[in-house]
Design a protein around this motif. Structure first.
Motif, short mmCIF file in Angstrom:
data_model
loop_
_atom_site.label_atom_id
_atom_site.label_comp_id
_atom_site.label_asym_id
_atom_site.label_seq_id
_atom_site.Cartn_x
_atom_site.Cartn_y
_atom_site.Cartn_z
N THR A 1 2.03 -60.28 7.23
CA THR A 1 2.78 -59.49 6.25
C THR A 1 2.89 -58.04 6.69
O THR A 1 3.96 -57.43 6.60
N ILE B 1 16.38 -56.60 -0.07
CA ILE B 1 15.28 -57.15 -0.87
C ILE B 1 15.55 -58.61 -1.20
O ILE B 1 14.65 -59.46 -1.12
N VAL B 2 16.79 -58.91 -1.58
CA VAL B 2 17.14 -60.30 -1.92
C VAL B 2 16.95 -61.21 -0.71
O VAL B 2 16.44 -62.34 -0.83
N ALA C 1 12.99 -61.68 0.20
CA ALA C 1 12.03 -61.97 -0.88
C ALA C 1 11.32 -63.31 -0.68
O ALA C 1 10.10 -63.40 -0.87
N ARG C 2 12.05 -64.34 -0.30
CA ARG C 2 11.41 -65.65 -0.13
C ARG C 2 10.45 -65.66 1.05
O ARG C 2 9.40 -66.31 1.01
N GLY D 1 7.54 -63.07 0.10
CA GLY D 1 6.91 -63.29 -1.20
C GLY D 1 7.26 -62.14 -2.13
O GLY D 1 7.41 -60.99 -1.70
N TRP D 2 7.38 -62.45 -3.41
CA TRP D 2 7.83 -61.43 -4.35
C TRP D 2 6.82 -60.30 -4.52
O TRP D 2 7.20 -59.16 -4.75
N ARG D 3 5.54 -60.59 -4.37
CA ARG D 3 4.55 -59.53 -4.51
C ARG D 3 4.70 -58.50 -3.40
O ARG D 3 4.74 -57.29 -3.66
N THR E 1 7.36 -58.05 -1.53
CA THR E 1 8.68 -57.44 -1.61
C THR E 1 8.72 -56.35 -2.67
O THR E 1 9.25 -55.25 -2.44
N ALA E 2 8.16 -56.65 -3.85
CA ALA E 2 8.12 -55.64 -4.91
C ALA E 2 7.26 -54.45 -4.49
O ALA E 2 7.59 -53.30 -4.76
#
Length: 360
Positions: free
Chosen positions: A153, A327-328, A331-332, A335-337, A339-340
């Motif tokens: 990551t 971002i879109v 994201a997958r 992971g959304w965490r 990415t956010a």
């Protein structure tokens, strides 16, 4: 003792892996020369000769101004202007992404970028991003392939952020046409976000899970040693799948951003100053999408219109660093965490950029 019978197979497999990596390396160099290195070199020479930036403000495409209501004209005119600026880079990104998945053995990229700590992994990802010099959206497909290859990551986020923030060409452009304080702010804040910020977001997203060590890297899965046609078929299939999945969602979000850009980017010379405007600039810049170096004419226009240093410092970081379409797309894979967290990091980086530019 006789040599094991499977040694020739291993040799063929190792040979195929090396050939796959070499093919991928040649492809990287060719597409980056075509889409990035040669055009940016020519642009730097023009800027040096003219002493001014010749690019146009993509946010003003179609005559749209801050405060204008959403419209189909705003959406389509933005897509056309933006597409003309990035189509080469997007095609290059898709080709590189497909090559990473189809030509490079799966364990090679983790062994290259996954270090023994998140900070070291982020540093490796940031350094690896500097040759590609992509905008955040064009870097997104490569980030997807890196994550599918087993890259950590921290390294993947650092690669994503490093492409726009540590872009050597944009830093040169800033040196040539902007105040030195802009270049210093971009470089200092960029290094902090790409290395320290990416490591922090990875730590928060991964929790207590330790980063993958070198010895725990994903086992290598070499390209087919017997049938090169199968490798090319896999490359074509990977390229087609990424184009079918990523490009449509990318275009839809770019259309939406373009349609609402009058409301999303309400900052002009009459906006005033203050902390709230700096926060607004940091948030808005994080959502916006621009081509590589597209922030330069935007910021020059705002500076000439009398916008204060605080908002300009925030936009200097957030306009290029991430975007809603990017971002879109990631994201997958991230992971959304994560990415956010990266989006929040971009906003914080914008606030830091405002502070640094005000001090300078």
């Amino acid at each position: 003792m006789p040599e094991p019978t499977h040694t020739p197979t291993r040799r063929r497999t190792a040979h195929a892996a090396v050939v796959g990596v070499l093919l991928a390396a040649v492809l990287f160099v060719v597409v980056l020369l075509w889409s990035k290195w040669l055009p940016y070199t020519a642009q730097a020479v023009r800027v040096w000769d003219l002493g001014t930036w010749s690019g146009t403000n993509v946010w003003g495409a179609g005559g749209v101004r801050p405060g204008d209501p959403p419209s189909w004209h705003a959406a389509t005119s933005f897509v056309v202007a933006y597409g003309q600026a990035v189509w080469k880079a997007l095609l290059a990104a898709l080709l590189i992404s497909a090559a990473l998945q189809a030509l490079v053995p799966r364990g090679w990229m983790p062994r290259l970028l996954n270090r023994r700590s998140r900070l070291a992994s982020a540093l490796a990802g940031g350094l690896g991003s500097t040759p590609s010099m992509m905008c955040t959206c064009c870097a997104a497909p490569v980030v997807v392939s890196l994550r599918r290859s087993g890259v950590s990551t921290a390294a993947a986020i650092a690669y994503w952020l490093g492409n726009p923030l540590l872009n050597p060409a944009v830093l040169v452009f800033l040196v040539l046409v902007a105040p030195w304080e802009w270049t210093a702010t971009r470089l200092v804040v960029g290094l902090l976000i790409v290395v320290g910020g990416a490591a922090l977001v990875a730590r928060l997203a991964d929790g207590r899970q330790a980063p993958p060590a070198l010895a725990d890297a994903v086992p290598a899965e070499p390209v087919d040693a017997e049938r090169p046609a199968r490798v090319l078929s896999r490359f074509a299939g990977t390229l087609a799948r990424m184009a079918i999945v990523l490009v449509p969602e990318y275009l839809v979000v770019v259309l939406l951003v373009g349609a609402f850009r009058g409301w999303l980017f309400p900052i002009d010379g009459a906006a005033g100053a203050g902390v709230l405007l700096v926060v607004l600039a940091a948030v808005v810049g994080t959502l916006m999408v621009i081509p590589t170096a597209g922030e330069i004419p935007i910021l020059q226009g705002l500076a000439l219109a009398g916008v204060a240093a605080g908002p300009i410092g925030a936009l200097l970081v957030t306009l290029p660093v991430v975007s809603l379409p990017g971002i879109v797309m990631v994201a997958r894979a991230l992971g959304w965490r994560a990415t956010a967290g990266t989006g929040a990091l971009a906003v914080l980086g914008g606030l830091l950029g405002a502070g640094v530019l005000l001090v300078l």
